[in-house]
Design a protein around this motif. Structure first.
Motif, PDB file in Angstrom:
ATOM      1  N   ALA A 213       0.825  -1.201   0.000  1.00 58.10           N
ATOM      2  CA  ALA A 213       0.000   0.000   0.000  1.00 58.10           C
ATOM      3  C   ALA A 213       0.864   1.258   0.000  1.00 58.10           C
ATOM      4  CB  ALA A 213      -0.927  -0.001   1.208  1.00 58.10           C
ATOM      5  N   VAL A 214       2.015   1.203   0.669  1.00 61.51           N
ATOM      6  CA  VAL A 214       2.931   2.347   0.663  1.00 61.51           C
ATOM      7  C   VAL A 214       3.377   2.646  -0.766  1.00 61.51           C
ATOM      8  CG1 VAL A 214       5.157   3.217   1.461  1.00 61.51           C
ATOM      9  CG2 VAL A 214       3.730   1.857   3.007  1.00 61.51           C
ATOM     10  N   LYS A 215       3.753   1.604  -1.504  1.00 57.88           N
ATOM     11  CA  LYS A 215       4.177   1.776  -2.895  1.00 57.88           C
ATOM     12  C   LYS A 215       3.023   2.315  -3.748  1.00 57.88           C
ATOM     13  CE  LYS A 215       7.294  -2.212  -2.496  1.00 57.88           C
ATOM     14  NZ  LYS A 215       7.537  -3.597  -2.958  1.00 57.88           N
ATOM     15  N   ASN A 216       1.849   1.729  -3.560  1.00 56.90           N
ATOM     16  CA  ASN A 216       0.696   2.147  -4.360  1.00 56.90           C
ATOM     17  C   ASN A 216       0.328   3.604  -4.097  1.00 56.90           C
ATOM     18  OD1 ASN A 216       0.627  -0.393  -5.370  1.00 56.90           O
ATOM     19  ND2 ASN A 216      -1.225  -1.038  -4.309  1.00 56.90           N
ATOM     20  N   ARG A 217       0.362   3.978  -2.819  1.00 56.72           N
ATOM     21  CA  ARG A 217       0.042   5.364  -2.461  1.00 56.72           C
ATOM     22  C   ARG A 217       0.992   6.333  -3.163  1.00 56.72           C
ATOM     23  NH1 ARG A 217       1.333   6.439   3.493  1.00 56.72           N
ATOM     24  NH2 ARG A 217       3.406   6.360   2.530  1.00 56.72           N
ATOM     25  N   ASP A 218       2.263   5.982  -3.199  1.00 61.26           N
ATOM     26  CA  ASP A 218       3.254   6.867  -3.828  1.00 61.26           C
ATOM     27  C   ASP A 218       3.064   6.933  -5.340  1.00 61.26           C
ATOM     28  OD1 ASP A 218       4.259   7.299  -1.313  1.00 61.26           O
ATOM     29  OD2 ASP A 218       5.966   5.936  -1.534  1.00 61.26           O
TER      30      ASP A 218
END
Length: 248
Positions: A213-218
């Motif tokens: 989710a961290v990657k997707n958010r970025d």
């Protein structure tokens, strides 16, 4: 807007064994020195890593029909804790508990059918057991059903149906479900593409420890205006304040 081809659709626990340790965590939290009875003695021994004593105590409680003890024995055979790892034996104990309505046992059986552990791999049978557990509010089962509809395992791929099940799990704070909702919004699958919602759900999942989710958010944030990011962050705070209820 263009699709987000690099957005990760998190599979994680749905077809893995890790979530079976949910019960293990519960046992650790519930164990106490003042407890009495075979089940409680088993929990206390388990929490200390004394698996040989724990399995004896759990079996005494299970012989009296205690479903929690039956699930605990299943977990120990599943993980090879104090016993030789044995999928078939684990399944036997899970089914005894499931017959008494244990949602955790039903969920664990679903995983075994999805993985083909102790049984032939059968996604339709896995879905059946997941739905029994999900009907009792088991968030992991709800998330796994979402995964099956998203991936087309045992069912016709249906992103709208996947979103429905993910949202049930997300409302209980399930981070992998929240991450998957973010990915569906980001890619416009099952919903109209919405970067604000994608960021919001990814942000919530990231706060819950989901690294995808961290990657997707970025990835999503790079396609958003500062105003959109601010709106997504506001929605995420409001969703958290509502304990993940009615966030869409």
């Amino acid at each position: 807007m263009a699709g987000l081809s690099k957005l990760v659709q998190f599979a994680g626990p749905p077809l893995g064994m890790g979530m079976k340790k949910l019960l293990t965590v519960m046992l650790l939290l519930l164990a106490c020195t003042a407890c009495s009875g075979n089940l409680e003695d088993g929990k206390a021994a388990y929490s200390k890593g004394n698996y040989s004593v724990a399995i004896v105590k759990f079996k005494l409680a299970a012989a009296q029909g205690d479903a929690d003890a039956q699930v605990s024995i299943g977990v120990m055979y599943d993980e090879g804790q104090g016993v030789v790892q044995d999928n078939a034996e684990a399944l036997k104990w899970y089914k005894l508990a499931a017959a008494q309505g244990s949602a955790q046992a039903q969920f664990n059986i679903g995983i075994m059918y999805a993985k083909g552990q102790g049984v032939g791999q059968d996604y339709a049978e896995a879905l059946k057991w997941y739905k029994l557990a999900a009907a009792q509010g088991n968030a992991s089962a709800q998330s796994n059903i979402g995964f099956m509809y998203r991936s087309g395992h045992g069912v016709v791929r249906d992103y709208t149906e996947a979103l429905k099940w993910y949202k049930l799990a997300a409302a209980q704070g399930k981070a992998d479900a929240q991450s998957n909702i973010g990915a569906l919004y980001g890619n416009g699958r099952g919903v109209v593409q919405d970067y604000v919602r994608a960021h919001m759900w990814s942000n919530l999942a990231a706060a819950g420890g989901n690294l995808d989710a961290v990657k997707n958010r970025d990835i999503v944030a790079a396609k958003m205006t500062p105003q959109q990011i601010s709106e997504a962050q506001k929605l995420a705070r409001e969703c958290q304040a509502r304990h993940f209820k009615h966030c869409d």
